[in-house]
Design an enzyme around this catalytic site. Structure first.
Site, PDB file in Angstrom:
ATOM      1  N   HIS A  18       6.911  64.172  26.360  1.00  0.00           N
ATOM      2  CA  HIS A  18       7.378  63.381  25.216  1.00  0.00           C
ATOM      3  C   HIS A  18       6.757  61.983  25.264  1.00  0.00           C
ATOM      4  CE1 HIS A  18      10.154  66.402  23.950  1.00  0.00           C
ATOM      5  NE2 HIS A  18      10.978  66.272  24.959  1.00  0.00           N
ATOM      6  N   SER A  24      11.072  83.411  15.965  1.00  0.00           N
ATOM      7  CA  SER A  24      11.970  83.019  14.868  1.00  0.00           C
ATOM      8  C   SER A  24      13.154  82.261  15.476  1.00  0.00           C
ATOM      9  CB  SER A  24      12.476  84.247  14.115  1.00  0.00           C
ATOM     10  OG  SER A  24      13.423  84.957  14.904  1.00  0.00           O
ATOM     11  N   LYS A  70      20.432  74.090  14.573  1.00  0.00           N
ATOM     12  CA  LYS A  70      20.257  74.636  13.216  1.00  0.00           C
ATOM     13  C   LYS A  70      18.806  74.988  12.906  1.00  0.00           C
ATOM     14  CE  LYS A  70      24.175  72.659  10.663  1.00  0.00           C
ATOM     15  NZ  LYS A  70      24.539  71.784   9.521  1.00  0.00           N
TER      16      LYS A  70
END
Length: 295
Positions: A108, A228, A258
């Site tokens: 990161h 997915s 989500k």
């Protein structure tokens, strides 16, 4: 908000202009002196931008679509997190040194903190970014479930910190702009989370070609199926359920929450959204990179 400050800055500290987890910077020499190999691949993101998703896609490409090989171990072992360090519990550098080539490296870090060796060896890099508002929402829930981090208090308080770059890994704006600048180099592929959500097939093919593999319809289909959101949420090797609960409490918020675009609309009150938009405009006014806040 003031009462949370001492606790907050006991865990995080300014390091070369970037707020970082102090456990990571304690042994910074190990990061700085890290020796890259020419065939290393770096996957860089600002936190909560789709790191695990793109990492699993890339790993699938490396394993030529073999799902079983992808399930052999947790993703944080298959693709070590370069700068992550918690004394002897977690040591990304050590993990990477023990890996056979070709290695995939997760980070990161902004470009200025990435070990120089990666640039010297001309390693390929993939940078995935995501719109700032959705990152802020996802980051808030993530910090809630990391047990060693101070509670981020209210969402509005967290967004204030986010705008000022007072969150781990610092300013989203600086991070994105610095990597956008680096993507002028053809060895750095700059990608958008929103593009992946819009047309995953197109983006998977783009990745396969960047990695100089041959895209077959069968391989692309397998990758799309395996990566997915629902598959990855139910997959112990990608959903971080292998991480001990004392480090990540997924009862507070699941790691894979989500995975949608536009969830910020459910979290930003009107006044906060207006302030954020104004601040965003100022921060990004000289940058040519354009984000979509919704599809």
């Amino acid at each position: 908000m003031e009462t949370s400050m001492p606790e907050y800055y006991e865990v995080f500290g300014e390091f070369r202009g970037v707020l970082m987890d102090k456990r990571f910077t304690k042994y910074w020499e190990d990061v700085e002196m890290f020796l890259a190999r020419p065939d290393d691949l770096v996957i860089a993101t600002y936190p909560k931008s789709g790191t695990t998703w793109i990492s699993e896609v890339v790993y699938m490409i490396y394993k030529e679509g073999d799902v079983e090989k992808c399930k052999e171990d947790a993703i944080f072992n298959r693709i070590p997190y370069l700068e992550c360090r918690n004394e002897d519990l977690i040591n990304g550098i050590k993990q990477l040194k023990e890996k056979e080539s070709p290695r995939i490296v997760k980070t990161h870090l902004p470009p200025k903190l990435l070990p120089a060796s990666f640039w010297e060896k001309n390693c390929k890099m993939i940078y995935l970014c995501r719109n700032a508002k959705d990152v802020a929402v996802s980051y808030y829930y993530f910090l809630l479930m990391i047990t060693s981090y101070p509670n981020p208090k209210s969402f509005s308080e967290f967004v204030e910190k986010f705008m000022q770059g007072q969150v781990p890994y610092g300013s989203w704006y600086d991070h994105v702009k610095a990597w956008w600048e680096k993507s002028k180099n053809s060895r750095v592929l700059f990608m958008f989370y929103e593009d992946m959500k819009e047309d995953i097939r197109r983006e998977v093919v783009k990745l396969i070609e960047f990695l100089e593999r041959k895209p077959s319809a069968e391989l692309v289909d397998r990758i799309i199926q395996h990566t997915s959101f629902q598959e990855m949420k139910n997959n112990p090797s990608t959903n971080y359920t292998m991480m001990p609960e004392e480090m990540m409490n997924q009862k507070v918020s699941p790691f894979m929450r989500k995975g949608i675009i536009g969830d910020w609309k459910n979290h930003f009150p009107e006044a906060l959204r207006e302030r954020f938009d104004e601040h965003y405009k100022q921060q990004m006014k000289d940058c040519t990179v354009k984000f979509r806040m919704e599809l």
